[in-house]
Structure formats: structure tokens, C-alpha cells
Motif scaffolding. Structure first.
Motif, PDB file in Angstrom:
ATOM      1  N   LYS A  12       6.581  -2.427  34.804  1.00  0.00           N
ATOM      2  CA  LYS A  12       6.905  -3.355  35.891  1.00  0.00           C
ATOM      3  C   LYS A  12       8.294  -3.968  35.746  1.00  0.00           C
ATOM      4  CE  LYS A  12       4.426  -7.191  33.676  1.00  0.00           C
ATOM      5  NZ  LYS A  12       3.259  -8.103  33.803  1.00  0.00           N
ATOM      6  N   SER A  13       8.897  -3.859  34.559  1.00  0.00           N
ATOM      7  CA  SER A  13      10.238  -4.411  34.354  1.00  0.00           C
ATOM      8  C   SER A  13      11.349  -3.406  34.669  1.00  0.00           C
ATOM      9  CB  SER A  13      10.393  -4.870  32.896  1.00  0.00           C
ATOM     10  OG  SER A  13      10.420  -3.755  32.007  1.00  0.00           O
ATOM     11  N   LEU A  14      10.986  -2.164  34.997  1.00  0.00           N
ATOM     12  CA  LEU A  14      11.982  -1.118  35.220  1.00  0.00           C
ATOM     13  C   LEU A  14      12.565  -1.188  36.625  1.00  0.00           C
ATOM     14  CD1 LEU A  14      10.260   2.025  33.631  1.00  0.00           C
ATOM     15  CD2 LEU A  14      11.751   0.346  32.524  1.00  0.00           C
ATOM     16  N   SER A  15      13.803  -0.712  36.757  1.00  0.00           N
ATOM     17  CA  SER A  15      14.424  -0.569  38.075  1.00  0.00           C
ATOM     18  C   SER A  15      13.878   0.679  38.765  1.00  0.00           C
ATOM     19  CB  SER A  15      15.945  -0.439  37.927  1.00  0.00           C
ATOM     20  OG  SER A  15      16.279   0.788  37.289  1.00  0.00           O
ATOM     21  N   GLY A  16      14.230   0.842  40.038  1.00  0.00           N
ATOM     22  CA  GLY A  16      13.752   2.017  40.779  1.00  0.00           C
ATOM     23  C   GLY A  16      14.222   3.313  40.157  1.00  0.00           C
ATOM     24  N   GLY A  17      15.492   3.372  39.739  1.00  0.00           N
ATOM     25  CA  GLY A  17      16.011   4.585  39.117  1.00  0.00           C
ATOM     26  C   GLY A  17      15.331   4.887  37.794  1.00  0.00           C
ATOM     27  N   GLU A  18      15.055   3.835  36.993  1.00  0.00           N
ATOM     28  CA  GLU A  18      14.377   4.035  35.712  1.00  0.00           C
ATOM     29  C   GLU A  18      12.948   4.532  35.930  1.00  0.00           C
ATOM     30  OE1 GLU A  18      16.320   0.849  32.629  1.00  0.00           O
ATOM     31  OE2 GLU A  18      15.106   0.042  34.263  1.00  0.00           O
ATOM     32  N   ARG A  19      12.284   4.045  36.956  1.00  0.00           N
ATOM     33  CA  ARG A  19      10.913   4.509  37.245  1.00  0.00           C
ATOM     34  C   ARG A  19      10.921   5.987  37.612  1.00  0.00           C
ATOM     35  NH1 ARG A  19       7.201  -0.145  39.542  1.00  0.00           N
ATOM     36  NH2 ARG A  19       8.240  -1.942  38.665  1.00  0.00           N
ATOM     37  N   ASN A  20      11.903   6.395  38.399  1.00  0.00           N
ATOM     38  CA  ASN A  20      11.983   7.808  38.743  1.00  0.00           C
ATOM     39  C   ASN A  20      12.231   8.664  37.509  1.00  0.00           C
ATOM     40  OD1 ASN A  20      11.471   7.599  41.459  1.00  0.00           O
ATOM     41  ND2 ASN A  20      13.342   8.623  42.102  1.00  0.00           N
ATOM     42  N   ARG A  21      13.105   8.181  36.625  1.00  0.00           N
ATOM     43  CA  ARG A  21      13.366   8.931  35.390  1.00  0.00           C
ATOM     44  C   ARG A  21      12.111   9.005  34.525  1.00  0.00           C
ATOM     45  NH1 ARG A  21      16.851   6.173  32.256  1.00  0.00           N
ATOM     46  NH2 ARG A  21      17.971   4.925  33.774  1.00  0.00           N
ATOM     47  N   LEU A  22      11.363   7.907  34.472  1.00  0.00           N
ATOM     48  CA  LEU A  22      10.128   7.885  33.685  1.00  0.00           C
ATOM     49  C   LEU A  22       9.111   8.857  34.260  1.00  0.00           C
ATOM     50  CD1 LEU A  22       8.274   6.799  31.506  1.00  0.00           C
ATOM     51  CD2 LEU A  22       7.724   4.862  33.006  1.00  0.00           C
ATOM     52  N   LEU A  23       9.001   8.895  35.579  1.00  0.00           N
ATOM     53  CA  LEU A  23       8.046   9.801  36.207  1.00  0.00           C
ATOM     54  C   LEU A  23       8.421  11.260  35.918  1.00  0.00           C
ATOM     55  CD1 LEU A  23       5.492   9.583  37.820  1.00  0.00           C
ATOM     56  CD2 LEU A  23       6.813   9.647  39.912  1.00  0.00           C
ATOM     57  N   LEU A  24       9.718  11.558  35.936  1.00  0.00           N
ATOM     58  CA  LEU A  24      10.162  12.908  35.584  1.00  0.00           C
ATOM     59  C   LEU A  24       9.854  13.208  34.118  1.00  0.00           C
ATOM     60  CD1 LEU A  24      13.603  13.034  37.440  1.00  0.00           C
ATOM     61  CD2 LEU A  24      11.569  14.352  38.010  1.00  0.00           C
ATOM     62  N   ALA A  25      10.090  12.218  33.242  1.00  0.00           N
ATOM     63  CA  ALA A  25       9.790  12.411  31.820  1.00  0.00           C
ATOM     64  C   ALA A  25       8.307  12.698  31.614  1.00  0.00           C
ATOM     65  CB  ALA A  25      10.201  11.166  31.026  1.00  0.00           C
ATOM     66  N   LYS A  26       7.456  11.953  32.311  1.00  0.00           N
ATOM     67  CA  LYS A  26       6.011  12.167  32.197  1.00  0.00           C
ATOM     68  C   LYS A  26       5.618  13.531  32.756  1.00  0.00           C
ATOM     69  CE  LYS A  26       1.575  10.016  33.367  1.00  0.00           C
ATOM     70  NZ  LYS A  26       0.914   8.849  33.992  1.00  0.00           N
ATOM     71  N   LEU A  27       6.239  13.904  33.851  1.00  0.00           N
ATOM     72  CA  LEU A  27       5.923  15.165  34.515  1.00  0.00           C
ATOM     73  C   LEU A  27       6.237  16.366  33.622  1.00  0.00           C
ATOM     74  CD1 LEU A  27       4.937  15.759  37.466  1.00  0.00           C
ATOM     75  CD2 LEU A  27       7.296  16.306  38.005  1.00  0.00           C
ATOM     76  N   PHE A  28       7.354  16.262  32.868  1.00  0.00           N
ATOM     77  CA  PHE A  28       7.829  17.403  32.089  1.00  0.00           C
ATOM     78  C   PHE A  28       7.257  17.462  30.680  1.00  0.00           C
ATOM     79  CE2 PHE A  28      11.972  17.231  34.788  1.00  0.00           C
ATOM     80  CZ  PHE A  28      11.272  17.785  35.851  1.00  0.00           C
ATOM     81  N   THR A  29       6.235  16.618  30.390  1.00  0.00           N
ATOM     82  CA  THR A  29       5.597  16.695  29.070  1.00  0.00           C
ATOM     83  C   THR A  29       4.627  17.856  28.965  1.00  0.00           C
ATOM     84  OG1 THR A  29       3.886  15.131  29.797  1.00  0.00           O
ATOM     85  CG2 THR A  29       5.785  14.219  28.602  1.00  0.00           C
ATOM     86  N   ARG A  30       4.309  18.494  30.071  1.00  0.00           N
ATOM     87  CA  ARG A  30       3.384  19.627  30.019  1.00  0.00           C
ATOM     88  C   ARG A  30       3.927  20.780  30.855  1.00  0.00           C
ATOM     89  NH1 ARG A  30       0.024  19.693  34.526  1.00  0.00           N
ATOM     90  NH2 ARG A  30       0.183  17.872  35.893  1.00  0.00           N
TER      91      ARG A  30
END
Length: 625
Positions: free
Chosen positions: A437-455
Motif C-alpha cells: 500500500k506504500s508503493l507508487s503506481g509505477g512500483e506496483r506495476n513493476r512488482l506485478l511483473l516481478a510476481k508474474l515472471f517467477t514462474r
């Protein structure tokens, strides 16, 4: 003529200043695009210019009476009332009086007891001389084609952004600040905004990740990097080439500096020689080198995202036959058939609310079609990027969202610590332990990509992945997708991103869902002109533009891929035709049932026609290569 000057602006929230002795001169009539990485301080600088934040030191100089307004990045959740009310609020206290008067006036027919309140508001408006401002509100509504009587809360995201733009414009600002104005807008709304701003007389300072938007509007690029602001006159291409050269020069200068520092450190370790009186100047110089090195702010590394491609799926990924879907009784698409093959990269275009996300869910089998059927292929491993980011837990930390209980991830068959993996997506260890909840919009998108590419996956579905990403991360994602060998379904309003990545597009247009070869620019050329009736099956005509080409043009990425595929496809067709001709040449063939003979003969004609069509398309692309 200079409108605004920023002198030696400094602002710090931590160890390193966000803005470090920053200077800027803004001239009348300029359209400045402010670029920089996520978290560089672009929005903070905008707020300082707008007077919403006071810097630690430095000065803002401008003439008396200069009006500056800012269009915020996100639609405020506490905005209510009619469109007229919201726009009038841009005029401050006087605007609020006008909004109250307008609201009470509309209620008077059903609530006559409000007459006294209406009279009090009328007197207050007259006392402040605000009646002329009412005409200003009406003129702004007319200019942006807005209906003032509609409730703001019932509008689409794109229309809400247009109302907020009207709220910023109603003051007739000298400088208009726009923070990510294209976010969540569809292509039609983005193009409307471009045309409107090109004809607008005020000076613009805007932040955006949309490269097509920058190319069309910007007269100068200003970049915020490690607290310093650099000006790049000219267009976006000049900025890119100039920035690349500047980074190379910086790298060489740092290398020479580090070499000298290393030599002096080796010298000082010799001991007594360095402490002799005649060498004191050299010792002082070494101390100065150390201070300079300690103060150096290294450029943050690039995102190092890597996709884990899974095992190959079946050749058929999915097949939709005569599917229809509706929402609240209204049809979104009807009688649509589509086949997705392994390796296809398909973009989905259309206005907000037309049903793009619903189409994705229907094609993936998450939502049953109202009519028709969807058949999924074999060995599918699906990765889904959700534009609403519903797969992120707001209360959990960044690392917990990615690891889900384990600190070790398996990336391309090798174990990797989650902290090291997240650093590749520019999440430092301290940031990785903070809640989402403390992340900016760009950081959330990067996090979602990071999570997506773990598998691993072989079917990648991206629903608006480019919102809030900085230019460098966007370029890297684009490059990864261009070299991705699996299958891709992509929803995006970023025209350049679509052009560079996809091989074909599904477009919601004129109440229909149609299929075209190539990206956004290809669709513009192939779509039916308003004067001619739309073809019933545009996908069959997608191999040729709507009008004959008289001049050659550079091939798009989709056309280059098509050109590479065509020879193999033609060779396969020729082989099938040859086999059929051998079959039909056998006298025994004609001893079969009449229906079988007709079917095989018709198939030969169909294949020959398809080969001729592909040959013509190949010749056309080859000519423009």
C-alpha cells in the motif's frame, strides 16, 4: 519571454536530496515534457511549481498575477456533484458559490423552500462580482464538449479526466501542469487530448510515459535524474541520442576518476613518504577525491526482468466459434470467431468500457460466452497481468507478495534469493520489506511483473501493463516481448507499444469486433473509410490495405514478422497442392462418391487461391522492405 524561473531549488526527504540545486527557465508558449525514472521526484517538482510544496531552499520567480494550475495524476475519490459543480470548483471560493447556486437552482422546481437559500447565494455572488465567472465555466464546458448537468460520479474514467482538465482550464492558466494525462485513457481520448493541447495557447509542462504523445507535443525535454534537471531542446529523438552520449561521457569520466583515486590510495598506503611536508598537498588532494567519490550519486541500475518461458504449448492455443457476450443486457460483441496459434502476438484495441477485459476472460475460459463456444489448446501455462492489480495483497510486504512464504525462488531452473530477485526490479532490501500500500503506481506495476515472471508460462496475457512505467522499464518490457517466443494477448492504449510488439490486432469498432494484421498504424490503414460500408469480415481483408499503396513505407514490426513467415507458409501450401494434384491425377480417385470428389476438387481451388493471395502479399511486403 520568460514566464517562470526556478533558482537553486533544493528539497530532501532522506539522505539524498530529491531536488539538488535545481534550475529551470520556462518560456511562454513552450510545451515541456518532464521525464525521469519512477521515484525521481517528477510529481514533487510539479507540486513545487504549483505552489503546493515549499522547497527547503531556492526561489521561484515569476511575474505578478501568473496563474498556474495542475491536472492531478489520479481522479480524487472525494469528488462529487454535477460536472458543472466540479468544473466551477476550479475557481476557488467564488467557483464554489457558483456551484452551490447552480445546484440549488436545479432543485428549486421540486423543493421551493430553497428559494431563500438561492437568494442568499445570489447576493453573495453579486457581492464578490462572480457572475462573469459563470460565463467562464459555461465557455469551458462548451470548449471541452461537456454536459454540465450530468453527475460526475457516473462518468467513465476517461470522461472524469476530461472534466478535471476543464477544472484546471477554467482559470485560464498561463502554465498548465499535466501529471500522466494519458493514464487510463483510451486511444480516441488520447488523440482528442493531443489535438486539444496542440491548439491550446498556455504553456504546458507535462509528465507522461506515452512516447507517441511526447513526440507529438513536446517542444523541449527536461529530465530529472539524481536530483538534477537537464534540458534537451528539440524533439524526443534528439533527447534519446543526446542522453545516450551523455551517459557514455559520464561513464568514461567516472572510470578516469576511479583510476586516479585508486592510484592515490595505493600511494598513501606507502606510509611515511606520504606524510612528508612536501607531499601534504597531495594528501589534501586525496582527501578531496575521497569526499567527491562519497558524494557521487550513481545512476540506479536498470530493471533486469527475465521471462521464464514454459514448455511449448500445442499449435492451437485457443479457438472461439461464434461467441457473443453482453453486460447488463447490452451486447459487447456478437458472433465473433477467432483462432489463436502458438507464437501469435495479438493486441486488443477499443474505447474504455467496450469489453476488452471481458473478451480476455471469455477467450481464456474464465467467463462463459452468452453464445458460441471456446476451445482451449493443450499444455497451456497462462500468466495474467491484471490492470486492477487484484493479485497484490495491499497489507502484505513486497517480498511476501512475490514469495508467498519462501525466501528462495526458482528462476530458469536455478534457486535465487527473493531479495536479490526483487533488486533486479529495482526494489532495494528496505523497500522490499514495506507493505504494497506504500508503493507508487509505477512500483506496483513493476512488482506485478516481478510476481508474474517467477514462474514459467507459454501464454502471456497483459491487461494495460504500461500504465505508470517509466520509459526505461517500458523499453525493456517491450524488448522482452519482441523476443518472447510464446503466445501473447495484450490490451494497451499505448500506440507505439502496440506497433512494436504485436503481429495482429482485435479492434472494437462501430459495434463490431474485427481482426486485422499488424499493429495500430496498420489498423489505421486497413480500417474501412467512413464513406464505404464496413466489410462484414474484415479479418479476411486484413492482408491488404483499404486503399492501394502508391508509395513504399518502412515495414512495421508486425509486417516484418509476417514477411518472415510467408515463405514457409507458401511452401507448405505448395506441398499440399502438389499432394492434392497427385491424388486427383489418379484414375481410381474418380471411382469414389461424387461428394468426396467435389470436396477434394474444391479444396484444391481454395488452396490455390490462398497461395496466390499470400504470394501477392509477400511481393508487396518485399517491395517495401
Amino acid at each position: 519571454m520568460s514566464l517562470l524561473t526556478l533558482r537553486n531549488i533544493k528539497l530532501s526527504y532522506g539522505a539524498d536530496p530529491i531536488l539538488d540545486d535545481l534550475n529551470l527557465i520556462v518560456e511562454k508558449g513552450e510545451r515541456l515534457c518532464l521525464v525521469g525514472r519512477n521515484g525521481a521526484g517528477k510529481s514533487t517538482l510539479m507540486k513545487i511549481i504549483a505552489g503546493e510544496i515549499v522547497p527547503d531552499s531556492g526561489q521561484l520567480e515569476h511575474g505578478q498575477g501568473l496563474i498556474i494550475t495542475r491536472l492531478v495524476q489520479e481522479v480524487p475519490h472525494d469528488t462529487f456533484g454535477s460536472v458543472y459543480d466540479v468544473v466551477a470548483q476550479g475557481l476557488g471560493e467564488q467557483g464554489q458559490l457558483l456551484a452551490d447556486y447552480h445546484r440549488v437552482l436545479n432543485l428549486l422546481a421540486t423543493q421551493p423552500e430553497l428559494m431563500d437559500k438561492l437568494e442568499r447565494l445570489q447576493q453573495a455572488i453579486e457581492a464578490q462580482g462572480a457572475w462573469d465567472l459563470s460565463q467562464q465555466v459555461e465557455a469551458t464546458l462548451s470548449r471541452l464538449s461537456l454536459d454540465g448537468s450530468i453527475e460526475f460520479s457516473g462518468l467513465s474514467g476517461g470522461m472524469k479526466r476530461r472534466v478535471l482538465l476543464a477544472q484546471a482550464l477554467v482559470q485560464a492558466p498561463d502554465i498548465l501542469l499535466l501529471d500522466e494525462p494519458t493514464n487510463h485513457l483510451d486511444v480516441e481520448a488520447i488523440e482528442w487530448l493531443e489535438d486539444f493541447l496542440l491548439g491550446y495557447s498556455a504553456t504546458l509542462i507535462f509528465i507522461t510515459h506515452d512516447r507517441a504523445f511526447i513526440r507529438k507535443l513536446a517542444t523541449r525535454i527536461i529530465e530529472l535524474d539524481r536530483g538534477h534537471l537537464t534540458s534537451w531542446p528539440g524533439n524526443y529523438e534528439k533527447y534519446l541520442s543526446g542522453k545516450a552520449a551523455a551517459l557514455e561521457a559520464e561513464e568514461r569520466a567516472f572510470a578516469e576518476f576511479d583510476k586516479k583515486l585508486s592510484q592515490e590510495e595505493a600511494w598513501i598506503r606507502q606510509g611515511i613518504k606520504a606524510r612528508r611536508t612536501r607531499n601534504e598537498g597531495r594528501v589534501r588532494a586525496l582527501k578531496a577525491l575521497r569526499r567527491e567519490h562519497a558524494a557521487r550519486r550513481e545512476r540506479q541500475g536498470q530493471v533486469a526482468m527475465t521471462m521464464q518461458e514454459g514448455t511449448s504449448s500445442g499449435r492451437l492455443v485457443l479457438e472461439a466459434q461464434n461467441i457473443s457476450q453482453q453486460y447488463d443486457g447490452n451486447p459487447l460483441f456478437e458472433d465473433f470467431s477467432f483462432t489463436l496459434w502458438r507464437g501469435d502476438k495479438v493486441g486488443i484495441l477499443g474505447p474504455n468500457g467496450c469489453g476488452k477485459s471481458t473478451l480476455l476472460k471469455t477467450l481464456l475460459g474464465d467467463l462463459a460466452p452468452a453464445q458460441g463456444s471456446v476451445r482451449l489448446g493443450t499444455n497451456l501455462e497462462v500468466a495474467y497481468f491484471d490492470q486492477l492489480r487484484d493479485t497484490l495483497d495491499e497489507e502484505k510486504t513486497v517480498i511476501d507478495n512475490v514469495t508467498e512464504g519462501s525466501d528462495i525462488l526458482t528462476i530458469n531452473g536455478k534457486p535465487k534469493h527473493a531479495i536479490g530477485y526483487l533488486q533486479e526490479f529495482l526494489f532495494e532490501p528496505a523497500r522490499a520489506r514495506q507493505p504494497v500500500k506504500s508503493l507508487s503506481g509505477g512500483e506496483r506495476n513493476r512488482l506485478l511483473l516481478a510476481k508474474l515472471f517467477t514462474r514459467p508460462f507459454n501464454l502471456l496475457v497483459l491487461d494495460e501493463p504500461t500504465n505508470d512505467l517509466d520509459a526505461e522499464t517500458l523499453d525493456l518490457l517491450e524488448e522482452q516481448l519482441m523476443h518472447y517466443e510464446g503466445t501473447l494477448l495484450l490490451v494497451s492504449h499505448d500506440r507505439e507499444f502496440i506497433d512494436n510488439v504485436v503481429t495482429s490486432t482485435l479492434v472494437f469498432e462501430n459495434g463490431e469486433l474485427n481482426h486485422y494484421i499488424g499493429g495500430y498504424q496498420d489498423w489505421l490503414e486497413q480500417r474501412p473509410t467512413p464513406a464505404a460500408p464496413a466489410p462484414s469480415k474484415p479479418e479476411k481483408k486484413a492482408t491488404a490495405p483499404a486503399t492501394p499503396k502508391t508509395t513504399s513505407k518502412k515495414l512495421t514490426y508486425g509486417e516484418r514478422l509476417e514477411l518472415e513467415r510467408l515463405p514457409a507458409e507458401m511452401e507448405k501450401l505448395e506441398q499440399s497442392i502438389e499432394e492434392l494434384e497427385v491424388e486427383l491425377a489418379d484414375p481410381a480417385f474418380y471411382q469414389q462418391e461424387h461428394s468426396v470428389i467435389n470436396e477434394r476438387t474444391q479444396l484444391l481451388k481454395t488452396l490455390q487461391a490462398e497461395l496466390e493471395q499470400k504470394f501477392e502479399r509477400w511481393a508487396e511486403l518485399e517491395e517495401n522492405e
